[in-house]
Every structure is written in structure tokens, then in C-alpha cells.
Design a protein around this motif. Structure first.
Motif, short mmCIF file in Angstrom:
data_model
loop_
_atom_site.label_atom_id
_atom_site.label_comp_id
_atom_site.label_asym_id
_atom_site.label_seq_id
_atom_site.Cartn_x
_atom_site.Cartn_y
_atom_site.Cartn_z
N ALA A 331 0.85 -1.30 0.00
CA ALA A 331 0.07 0.16 0.01
C ALA A 331 0.96 1.28 0.03
CB ALA A 331 -1.00 -0.09 1.31
N GLY A 332 2.23 1.08 0.78
CA GLY A 332 2.88 2.32 0.62
C GLY A 332 3.56 2.66 -0.69
N GLY A 333 3.78 1.56 -1.56
CA GLY A 333 4.36 1.92 -2.77
C GLY A 333 3.16 2.30 -3.66
N VAL A 334 1.88 1.88 -3.48
CA VAL A 334 0.88 2.30 -4.27
C VAL A 334 0.86 3.91 -3.71
CG1 VAL A 334 -1.61 2.16 -4.71
CG2 VAL A 334 -0.37 0.19 -4.58
N MET A 335 0.57 3.95 -2.65
CA MET A 335 0.58 5.53 -2.30
C MET A 335 1.73 6.38 -2.76
SD MET A 335 -0.99 7.64 -0.17
CE MET A 335 -1.13 8.71 -1.50
N ARG A 336 3.07 5.81 -2.98
CA ARG A 336 4.16 6.63 -3.48
C ARG A 336 3.87 6.93 -4.92
NH1 ARG A 336 9.32 8.02 -2.56
NH2 ARG A 336 10.85 7.95 -4.40
N ARG A 337 3.35 5.94 -5.56
CA ARG A 337 3.07 6.11 -7.16
C ARG A 337 2.34 7.28 -7.27
NH1 ARG A 337 -1.28 3.50 -9.86
NH2 ARG A 337 -0.92 3.29 -12.36
N ALA A 338 1.04 7.27 -6.29
CA ALA A 338 0.19 8.63 -6.66
C ALA A 338 0.59 9.75 -6.25
CB ALA A 338 -1.15 8.00 -5.72
N LEU A 339 1.68 9.77 -5.11
CA LEU A 339 2.16 11.12 -4.82
C LEU A 339 3.23 11.49 -5.94
CD1 LEU A 339 2.24 10.72 -1.06
CD2 LEU A 339 0.79 12.32 -2.27
N LEU A 340 3.80 10.57 -6.45
CA LEU A 340 4.87 10.94 -7.30
C LEU A 340 4.07 11.55 -8.88
CD1 LEU A 340 7.38 8.13 -7.40
CD2 LEU A 340 7.71 10.48 -6.34
N ALA A 341 2.91 11.17 -8.88
CA ALA A 341 2.31 11.66 -10.19
C ALA A 341 1.69 12.79 -9.66
CB ALA A 341 0.99 10.65 -10.66
N ALA A 342 1.28 13.15 -8.87
CA ALA A 342 0.73 14.51 -8.36
C ALA A 342 1.96 15.44 -8.22
CB ALA A 342 -0.03 14.47 -6.86
#
Length: 548
Positions: A331-342
């Protein structure tokens, strides 16, 4: 907020009454502000749930971040809950309630988590509008909050059987506990970096000479992955399945501020190449002769119980890593992916300096930045990122606050409660490092966690990006390792960490993969430099190195 003295040094004030100890094994550097906000409550809520079910006389840990470093303090159970805790403890060993937890994990929790993570990864954040992206970030955050709690709901199921085993074996035998713990080898293949997805990919590559030539090329890892993905056929499909499974896992921390596997493509390519090597095979269970030797050291009258306890350890050992691997690590990696896109959108608009700097913001700050209603400056976020990169847990005090109080006497406790608390205490003590030992030139001392002797070049890993430098046969030297290190650990010949004890992640995977491991050295990364020839003795806990 970080607190400095007038001289510019960090001040560490206890975040509350009591004694506070640092957790360098799970958080070897300061965490991002985003993570520091959400982690403590998830730990407290999850631990409290299993504390009540298992009859603990503590509610868990008060977990806080001081200057970004993780500190914890024990929370005693409320007086009015003690009778219910005594009653709960009576069921723990009689019913082996951890087995019900494992069944629930296998049939409900783990499949649901995989489904959720994959559904979130199926959404392309770059295709979303600004408003949709902000909503997606919130959804990923809600999932991460849930997954942190979920991880810690299974703490007792993962560690109590092995802690109970260790406590009994220590009373029965004078042989090293690490030898007995190694008897669980083969029961947790994912801890040795074994996944069906990597096996399927290796099989597809063996059937495709052109893909193997691409894999063997001197091109950068990211380019090799792109070429293999672009090719049609079984290799592309198998690679996609592998990357979908491991690519968005945090590699060296439980902090979204650290890189996920897909950001270190050279390490992934090295692991894929290694999977094709015919000599690489999982070592399987410990030989019968070794089991017989260790069992013989147990008094005759205790051997039946020893067999039963060992069976429970082997049954539950995979949950130690799985509860993180399929929960907050993913879940942390999924979260990081979203924050990097933003963050990429904000960086392109000149609002922040680098996409990853968005993770240095609190969630309210992130919402302000995405909503274009304010938020910290790019320079301020860059300063926060620099602070995290330049500080390590070795430079923070091991304890702050009051001196630790002596443990209360447990002689008068009901037998089942005493056994639960003894097993938990044994396990918790085995997660951390020993007291400082005397230093001598050319030798680092720690805990021998996985037996064997290995000599090879040191590869000092400070950040997840450093994993790209790993080649088969290296000795991994790190502050600590986390669950997703399993993705690349099959590359290494031995493991040495600053933090950790007999039940730390590095110790468990070392035993599972059958490679020498020394943990809890405190200063290996400071004394051993990259490329040094080192000899790791996983039985004595000694690491010999070239001295200057």
C-alpha cells in the motif's frame, strides 16, 4: 517539526511521559512528514486489537516520531480490563488461536488486500484530471491507513508462537537459539525471495532466446525492462505479471518517502538474471541430521512439546513477512506512485522542485498544494528532503525520557498469562539490538542470526537506489532490511545490519535462504566501506574486514 539547539544540533525531547526507545530496525532514517502523520495511530489500533484477543497485559506501543525518528513506549493495559485479559490468555495456547488468524489471513484478508492494491494500480494517475487525481490520492491514503492497522492486527499471530518456542528452548538447551530458529527454513519461501511470478518469468525467458539476449545486454535496467515489455508474447506477459506483483513495493522502509522496486530497475534486472541461473535453488528444509542433533539436546521429557512448538513456528513463520508485504509495504508503494504523479504536475508548474518532494508535505499541505490554495514552498520541501537524506538513526539517541522501569514481577500471574507475556517479551527482545560491545580493529560484532561463514565484497546499502549496485555474491551491509528486500536478497551471499535481533527481518530471511547473517552490529555501515573484502561468521556474530 525538527528542534535544534542554538549550536545547530538536534534536540530530542520525549514526546510524553515514560521511557522511549528508538526503532532503528523498521525506520533507519527520519520518515517523511506524510508518513509520520498516519503511522502511529495504525500501529496503536492494530496492536490493541490483537492485545485484547491474546490476553496481553499491555495495550501495545505508544509510537511517535521525534525529529522524524521513530520512538515507542509501552502502554499498560487498563486495570479494569485485566480480568478479561486473563480469560483471553486461557484460550491462546489451548485453542492455538493464531491458526484462526492465519486462516482468516489466507482466505479473507490477503486476497482482499491483493484485489484492492491491484485495482488501485489499474488506475493511471496521469490520465486523471487534477480533481480526480486529488481524489485518487485520498483513496490511496485511506488504503494505506487501513493497511498499517491491518499489519499490526496480526502481530501476535506472527511473533507469539516463535517467542514461545524460543523461551522454552532457551530453558531446555544451551545450544544457540539461532540454530533452532533455522529449523523453520523452507516454511516461508517469500522470505527467500521466491514468488510464482519470478518462476513463471524465468520459464518464459528460457523459451525465448531473443528475450534472453535483451536481458543479457549492457543497456540500463530501465531500457531492458522497456524492451521486454514492448515485445509481444509470453515474456512480456510474464514480466508484466512480475512487475505488477513486486514493482510497487517499498524496498527499504515502511515509509512512502523511500523508493519502490520499480524505481530501482537495475536491481530488478539483476534478480531476473539470477533467477535464470541453473545453480540457484531454494535450500528447502533443514536436513534431518541437523534436526536430530538439535532435538537430542532437548531433554527427553520435553521432546514431544518441542515437536509441537516447532510445528507451530513452521506453520506461522510466513506470516512474519506476509503481513507487511501484502499490507502497508504494498500500500505504501501504491501511495508513493500516486504522490509522485501528483508531484510531477506540481513540479512541471514550478510549485515544487522535484516530484518526490511532495511526500515531504503533511496531508493538509498536500491538499492545499493540489487544490492550489497554498502549501509550503518548493524550497521548504527541498529542505525537508535534504534533512531526511542527511540523517540516520545511528546519530539519534537510543533512548529518551525516563530511565526504563524494571519489569513488574510476573510470578503471581496465572500460568497462561505468564506464558503469553513471556513469549511476547522474548520475541520483542529478539527484534532489537544488543547493548554496545567492546570494539576492536578489523572486527564488527553483533548477533549471529543465521549460521555459516562467507567471504565476499561488501556492498553498503544506504538508500534503496543503492540496491542497483548489488551483484550476485555481494555481502549486503545495511542499517536494516525490510520485507520487500526479499525481492533482491537472493542476490547476496551474506547479510550484515546495524539494527535488529534474532527475529529481525534480516535474521529471518538469512535463515530462510540459508546465508550467513549478523545483525545488531550498531556500526557496520560506519566501519565497513563499499568494496571491502569481508568475512561474515553467522554463528559467532563476527564480521572481519580490512582495517584502513
Amino acid at each position: 517539526m525538527n528542534i535544534y539547539t542554538e549550536a545547530g544540533t538536534l534536540e530530542f525531547h520525549p514526546p510524553g511521559p515514560g521511557a522511549w526507545s528508538i526503532d532503528a530496525a523498521h525506520f533507519p532514517r527520519p520518515v517523511s512528514r506524510f508518513q509520520a502523520e498516519i503511522h502511529p495511530k495504525g500501529i496503536a489500533d492494530g496492536f490493541l486489537e490483537c492485545a485484547r484477543r491474546y490476553g496481553l497485559l499491555i495495550d501495545g506501543l505508544d509510537f511517535r516520531f521525534v525529529n522524524g525518528f521513530a520512538y515507542s513506549s509501552v502502554i499498560p493495559a487498563p486495570e479494569d480490563e485485566i480480568p478479561a485479559r486473563f480469560e483471553a490468555a486461557e484460550r491462546v495456547f489451548r485453542d492455538k488461536i493464531w491458526r484462526r488468524d492465519l486462516e482468516r489471513w489466507d482466505t479473507e484478508v490477503k486476497p482482499a488486500s491483493i484485489k484492492t492494491h491491484r485495482a488501485l494500480l489499474a488506475i493511471d494517475p496521469d490520465a486523471l484530471s487534477d480533481e480526480e487525481l486529488a481524489a485518487y490520492v485520498e483513496t490511496c491514503r485511506d488504503n494505506l491507513v487501513k493497511m498499517i492497522r491491518q499489519h499490526h492486527c496480526f502481530n501476535l499471530a506472527a511473533i507469539l508462537p516463535v517467542g514461545d518456542f524460543m523461551a522454552h528452548v532457551a530453558a531446555w538447551s544451551s545450544l544457540p537459539l539461532s540454530d533452532y530458529l533455522a529449523l523453520s527454513r523452507g516454511a516461508a519461501p517469500e522470505s527467500a525471495g521466491e514468488f510464482d511470478e519470478i518462476d513463471d518469468l524465468a520459464k518464459a525467458l528460457r523459451d525465448d532466446p531473443e528475450a534472453r539476449a535483451t536481458l543479457a545486454s549492457d543497456a540500463p535496467g530501465a531500457e531492458i525492462i522497456a524492451r521486454l515489455r514492448a515485445a509481444k508474447g509470453p515474456v512480456a506477459q510474464a514480466l508484466e505479471a512480475y512487475l505488477d506483483f513486486v514493482g510497487y513495493r517499498l524496498l527499504n522502509s515502511l515509509d512512502t518517502g523511500e523508493a519502490s522496486a520499480i524505481e530501482v530497475p537495475d536491481a530488478l534486472i539483476a534478480r531476473i538474471r539470477q533467477a535464470l541461473a541453473p545453480e540457484v535453488a531454494h535450500l528447502g528444509v533443514v536436513p534431518e541430521a541437523e534436526l536430530a542433533r538439535l532435538r537430542k539436546a532437548i531433554p527427553q521429557e520435553n521432546r514431544a512439546m518441542f515437536d509441537d512448538l516447532l510445528e507451530e513456528v513452521r506453520t506461522m513463520s510466513r506470516l512474519r513477512d506476509e503481513r507487511g508485504f501484502y499490507s502497508d509495504v504494498w500500500a505504501g508503494g501504491v501511495m508513493r506512485r500516486a504522490l509522485l504523479a501528483a508531484g510531477a504536475r506540481l513540479a512541471s508548474a514550478g510549485r515544487i522542485e522535484e516530484p518526490a518532494h511532495l511526500i515531504e508535505a503533511s496531508y493538509d499541505e498536500i491538499k492545499d498544494l493540489l487544490g492550489k490554495t497554498g502549501g509550503p514552498s518548493g524550497a521548504e520541501l527541498a529542505d525537508r528532503a535534504h534533512y531526511r537524506r542527511s540523517h540516520r538513526a545511528e546519530g539519534a539517541p537510543a533512548a529518551i525520557g525516563d530511565p526504563p522501569a524494571p519489569p513488574p514481577p510476573m510470578d503471581a500471574l496465572p500460568p497462561d498469562t505468564l506464558r503469553v507475556m513471556t513469549g511476547l517479551g522474548t520475541a520483542v527482545q529478539s527484534l532489537g539490538s544488543p547493548p554496545d560491545t567492546e570494539r576492536e580493529p578489523s572486527v564488527v560484532r553483533g548477533i549471529g542470526a543465521s549460521p555459516g561463514i562467507y567471504t565476499g565484497p561488501a556492498r553498503v546499502i544506504d538508500t534503496p537506489e543503492d540496491l542497483s549496485r548489488l551483484v550476485p555474491g555481494d555481502v549486503l551491509i545495511a542499517a536494516a532490511t525490510s520485507d520487500s528486500f526479499n525481492i533482491v536478497l537472493p542476490l547476496v551471499g551474506a547479510i550484515v545490519t546495524n539494527a535488529g535481533g534474532l527475529l529481525s527481518h534480516a535474521a529471518i530471511v538469512g535463515r530462510e535462504f540459508g546465508i550467513p547473517s549478523v545483525v545488531g552490529t550498531r556500526n557496520a555501515t560506519a566501519l565497513i566501506t563499499d568494496g571491502m573484502q569481508v568475512t561474515v561468521n553467522g554463528a559467532t556474530g563476527e564480521v572481519e574486514y580490512e582495517d584502513g
